[in-house]
Design an enzyme around this catalytic site. Structure first.
Site, PDB file in Angstrom:
ATOM      1  N   ASN A 121       0.879  -1.174   0.000  1.00 34.97           N
ATOM      2  CA  ASN A 121       0.000   0.000   0.000  1.00 34.97           C
ATOM      3  C   ASN A 121       0.916   1.223   0.000  1.00 34.97           C
ATOM      4  O   ASN A 121       1.424   1.630   1.051  1.00 34.97           O
ATOM      5  CB  ASN A 121      -0.892  -0.031   1.244  1.00 34.97           C
ATOM      6  CG  ASN A 121      -2.035   0.955   1.175  1.00 34.97           C
ATOM      7  OD1 ASN A 121      -2.006   1.905   0.401  1.00 34.97           O
ATOM      8  ND2 ASN A 121      -3.042   0.739   2.011  1.00 34.97           N
TER       9      ASN A 121
ATOM     10  N   LYS B 246       3.303   0.983   3.179  1.00 33.99           N
ATOM     11  CA  LYS B 246       2.835  -0.003   4.152  1.00 33.99           C
ATOM     12  C   LYS B 246       2.839  -1.370   3.497  1.00 33.99           C
ATOM     13  O   LYS B 246       2.528  -1.494   2.316  1.00 33.99           O
ATOM     14  CB  LYS B 246       1.414   0.326   4.630  1.00 33.99           C
ATOM     15  CG  LYS B 246       1.325   1.542   5.515  1.00 33.99           C
ATOM     16  CD  LYS B 246      -0.016   1.609   6.251  1.00 33.99           C
ATOM     17  CE  LYS B 246      -1.174   1.805   5.297  1.00 33.99           C
ATOM     18  NZ  LYS B 246      -2.468   1.968   6.015  1.00 33.99           N
TER      19      LYS B 246
ATOM     20  N   ARG C 161      -1.953  -1.911  -4.176  1.00 32.78           N
ATOM     21  CA  ARG C 161      -3.153  -1.089  -4.169  1.00 32.78           C
ATOM     22  C   ARG C 161      -2.927   0.078  -5.134  1.00 32.78           C
ATOM     23  O   ARG C 161      -2.009   0.868  -4.960  1.00 32.78           O
ATOM     24  CB  ARG C 161      -3.430  -0.551  -2.763  1.00 32.78           C
ATOM     25  CG  ARG C 161      -4.637   0.356  -2.712  1.00 32.78           C
ATOM     26  CD  ARG C 161      -4.770   1.025  -1.353  1.00 32.78           C
ATOM     27  NE  ARG C 161      -5.751   2.103  -1.427  1.00 32.78           N
ATOM     28  CZ  ARG C 161      -5.895   3.035  -0.490  1.00 32.78           C
ATOM     29  NH1 ARG C 161      -5.119   3.027   0.576  1.00 32.78           N
ATOM     30  NH2 ARG C 161      -6.800   3.973  -0.634  1.00 32.78           N
TER      31      ARG C 161
ATOM     32  N   HIS D  57     -10.974   4.115  -2.122  1.00 32.67           N
ATOM     33  CA  HIS D  57     -10.799   3.362  -0.871  1.00 32.67           C
ATOM     34  C   HIS D  57     -11.499   2.006  -0.957  1.00 32.67           C
ATOM     35  O   HIS D  57     -11.989   1.476   0.040  1.00 32.67           O
ATOM     36  CB  HIS D  57     -11.325   4.150   0.343  1.00 32.67           C
ATOM     37  CG  HIS D  57     -10.535   5.372   0.660  1.00 32.67           C
ATOM     38  ND1 HIS D  57     -11.126   6.591   0.908  1.00 32.67           N
ATOM     39  CD2 HIS D  57      -9.199   5.579   0.756  1.00 32.67           C
ATOM     40  CE1 HIS D  57     -10.195   7.501   1.148  1.00 32.67           C
ATOM     41  NE2 HIS D  57      -9.011   6.907   1.054  1.00 32.67           N
TER      42      HIS D  57
ATOM     43  N   HIS E  61     -14.740   5.807   6.020  1.00 33.93           N
ATOM     44  CA  HIS E  61     -13.276   5.678   6.008  1.00 33.93           C
ATOM     45  C   HIS E  61     -12.713   7.083   6.201  1.00 33.93           C
ATOM     46  O   HIS E  61     -12.694   7.896   5.267  1.00 33.93           O
ATOM     47  CB  HIS E  61     -12.811   5.074   4.684  1.00 33.93           C
ATOM     48  CG  HIS E  61     -11.318   4.978   4.563  1.00 33.93           C
ATOM     49  ND1 HIS E  61     -10.630   3.784   4.668  1.00 33.93           N
ATOM     50  CD2 HIS E  61     -10.362   5.927   4.347  1.00 33.93           C
ATOM     51  CE1 HIS E  61      -9.338   4.004   4.517  1.00 33.93           C
ATOM     52  NE2 HIS E  61      -9.150   5.304   4.325  1.00 33.93           N
TER      53      HIS E  61
ATOM     54  N   GLY F 257      -9.525   9.212   7.207  1.00 36.10           N
ATOM     55  CA  GLY F 257      -8.095   9.346   7.449  1.00 36.10           C
ATOM     56  C   GLY F 257      -7.657  10.673   6.865  1.00 36.10           C
ATOM     57  O   GLY F 257      -8.459  11.594   6.745  1.00 36.10           O
TER      58      GLY F 257
ATOM     59  N   GLY G 137      -7.003  11.090   3.851  1.00 34.72           N
ATOM     60  CA  GLY G 137      -8.014  11.036   2.803  1.00 34.72           C
ATOM     61  C   GLY G 137      -9.251  10.427   3.419  1.00 34.72           C
ATOM     62  O   GLY G 137      -9.150   9.660   4.386  1.00 34.72           O
TER      63      GLY G 137
ATOM     64  N   ARG H 268      -5.566  15.732  15.184  1.00 31.73           N
ATOM     65  CA  ARG H 268      -5.060  15.845  16.563  1.00 31.73           C
ATOM     66  C   ARG H 268      -4.530  17.247  16.846  1.00 31.73           C
ATOM     67  O   ARG H 268      -4.786  17.819  17.902  1.00 31.73           O
ATOM     68  CB  ARG H 268      -3.968  14.787  16.808  1.00 31.73           C
ATOM     69  CG  ARG H 268      -4.493  13.360  16.787  1.00 31.73           C
ATOM     70  CD  ARG H 268      -3.393  12.334  16.672  1.00 31.73           C
ATOM     71  NE  ARG H 268      -2.704  12.417  15.370  1.00 31.73           N
ATOM     72  CZ  ARG H 268      -1.826  11.536  14.949  1.00 31.73           C
ATOM     73  NH1 ARG H 268      -1.506  10.495  15.693  1.00 31.73           N
ATOM     74  NH2 ARG H 268      -1.241  11.690  13.757  1.00 31.73           N
TER      75      ARG H 268
ATOM     76  N   GLY I  56      -7.651   5.845  10.151  1.00 34.75           N
ATOM     77  CA  GLY I  56      -6.952   6.511  11.263  1.00 34.75           C
ATOM     78  C   GLY I  56      -7.828   7.355  12.160  1.00 34.75           C
ATOM     79  O   GLY I  56      -7.851   7.188  13.385  1.00 34.75           O
ATOM     80  N   ILE I  57      -8.578   8.299  11.589  1.00 37.58           N
ATOM     81  CA  ILE I  57      -9.439   9.168  12.386  1.00 37.58           C
ATOM     82  C   ILE I  57     -10.652   8.390  12.873  1.00 37.58           C
ATOM     83  O   ILE I  57     -11.045   8.478  14.046  1.00 37.58           O
ATOM     84  CB  ILE I  57      -9.874  10.396  11.561  1.00 37.58           C
ATOM     85  CG1 ILE I  57      -8.661  11.251  11.183  1.00 37.58           C
ATOM     86  CG2 ILE I  57     -10.894  11.240  12.323  1.00 37.58           C
ATOM     87  CD1 ILE I  57      -8.954  12.316  10.135  1.00 37.58           C
ATOM     88  N   GLY I  58     -11.263   7.628  11.978  1.00 35.15           N
ATOM     89  CA  GLY I  58     -12.452   6.873  12.344  1.00 35.15           C
ATOM     90  C   GLY I  58     -12.214   5.900  13.478  1.00 35.15           C
ATOM     91  O   GLY I  58     -13.093   5.714  14.349  1.00 35.15           O
TER      92      GLY I  58
END
Length: 396
Positions: A9, A16, A90, A179, A206, A208, A210, A283, A329-331
């Site tokens: 990814n 990743k 991906r 995504h 989703h 993040g 993005g 954050r 990430g955020i979710g």
């Protein structure tokens, strides 16, 4: 016999990966390389539950991938490079060409390059990753898994733009959605966790750097917030999301910018960063807003409001809502964003338990909520690995 499959990814400056033993889906090694191309590059990886981290300059994606392969060998995860039989990549945009994963050949690479204009932050990097692995793992088969493929079930009434029809016929201009591996994972995982009846009408968020929302009906995508490119939809870290299209020629004329400069501004200087003037990181904005920064608060307000709007619209598409899922990430990690998104959804029957929400529990709905609200960590890499196995099996 187990096959070793590498799931890749690649981001604009990150990589990743997970190495799987398939079909058991055992993770042999996972890791992430960040800030590729800088002096502060880092490589974090996990083998047998033990995490290691290296901080050293990584020149480019070829160097990053060489570092991964060297570590696999030196850690004795593999004895030889030839043990890796397939690498799944991906790919951001598959356009009108691809609704399924495909084995990479010269034509596939040419089409990924052709579609780079539609996904300028990702397709070029995705292609670099493919070419680097072809060079460094010549015995392995390369498989392309497209972000857009999962959304080919979206009906025409949702994917068509009201432009001259020839633009669709001749140039493939339509909503594609992105995504895909993440939303596909949620479409598969949620029914395993909560049952098919509870997850018939589901919205996957989703969220993040993005972000996209997808309406899922019986596990299939019927609408998704990103469009012809990943620029559309909700406000993102540095991307504008939906705007009035007339803004673009207005900016070009008023500020004397060419299309390249405007595209760069919309993709890299807008979104949460553009609104706040501080950061693209939720954050950082939380901290600044708590300290009284009004633009940070505005950025958060706009972000939450747009997510709520899409949830309302997609509940209409689904004719009701059984489960609302937060992922990425955020979710997965921002209890504040989840709480703020859900606090105005009482009319849909959404109510969350603040204690469960703060704990990032799997189910965070309150006892009297008519809608299941879940926090499910996404796993795009296992979707990629499964697709590689499928494609290699078809080739056998």
């Amino acid at each position: 016999m187990a096959e070793k499959i590498l799931a890749i990814n690649a981001g604009s400056s990150s990589l990743k990966f997970k190495l799987y033993a398939m079909p058991a889906e055992t993770v042999m090694m996972s890791g992430q390389l960040d800030r590729i191309g800088t002096k502060t590059s880092s490589f974090t990886y996990v083998i047998a539950g033990k995490q290691s981290k290296l901080v050293s300059p990584i020149a480019d994606f070829v160097a990053a991938i060489q570092m991964v392969i060297d570590t696999l060998l030196s850690s004795h995860v593999i004895a030889s490079k030839t043990e890796i039989v397939g690498v799944g990549h991906r790919i951001s945009h598959g356009g009108k060409y691809y609704s399924q994963p495909v084995l990479v050949d010269a034509d596939v690479k040419a089409k990924i390059h052709e579609l780079s204009v539609l996904s300028p932050l990702h397709n070029p990097v995705n292609l670099l990753g493919i070419e680097a692995f072809e060079k460094l793992l010549p015995a392995a088969k390369e498989v392309a898994i497209f972000d857009t493929a999962f959304h080919h079930t979206i009906p025409a009434k949702a994917y068509m733009y009201a432009l001259p029809y020839s633009y669709y016929e001749d140039h493939g201009i339509r909503r594609y959605g992105f995504h895909g591996p993440s939303h596909e994972y949620i479409a598969q995982r949620a029914p395993e966790l909560f049952g098919r009846e509870q997850t018939r009408r589901m919205i996957s968020c989703h969220l993040g750097n993005g972000g996209s929302l997808t309406a899922l009906l019986d596990g299939q995508s019927v609408n998704s917030s990103m469009g012809f490119t990943p620029l559309a939809g909700i406000v993102m870290g540095t991307r504008s999301g939906d705007i009035d299209p007339e803004i673009i020629p207005y900016i070009e004329e008023e500020l004397h910018l060419d299309s390249h400069a405007v595209r760069e501004m919309l993709n890299q200087d807008s979104g949460l960063l553009g609104l706040s003037g501080i950061s693209n990181d939720i954050r950082d904005l939380d901290i600044a807003a708590e300290a009284g920064n009004k633009r940070a608060q505005l950025a958060l307000d706009v972000y939450v409001h747009q997510i709520q709007q899409y949830i309302g619209a997609y509940t209409t598409d689904l004719q009701g809502l059984d489960t609302l899922v937060f992922t990425a990430g955020i979710g997965e990690h921002s209890a504040l964003i989840r709480q703020r998104v859900c606090e105005n959804l009482g009319y849909l029957g959404v109510r969350i338990d603040p204690v469960k929400n703060e704990a990032n529990a799997l189910s965070i709905e309150a006892a009297d909520s008519r809608v299941k609200v879940a926090v499910i960590p996404t796993d795009e890499e296992i979707v990629i690995a499964r697709d590689v196995v499928q494609v290699l099996g078809d080739q056998a």
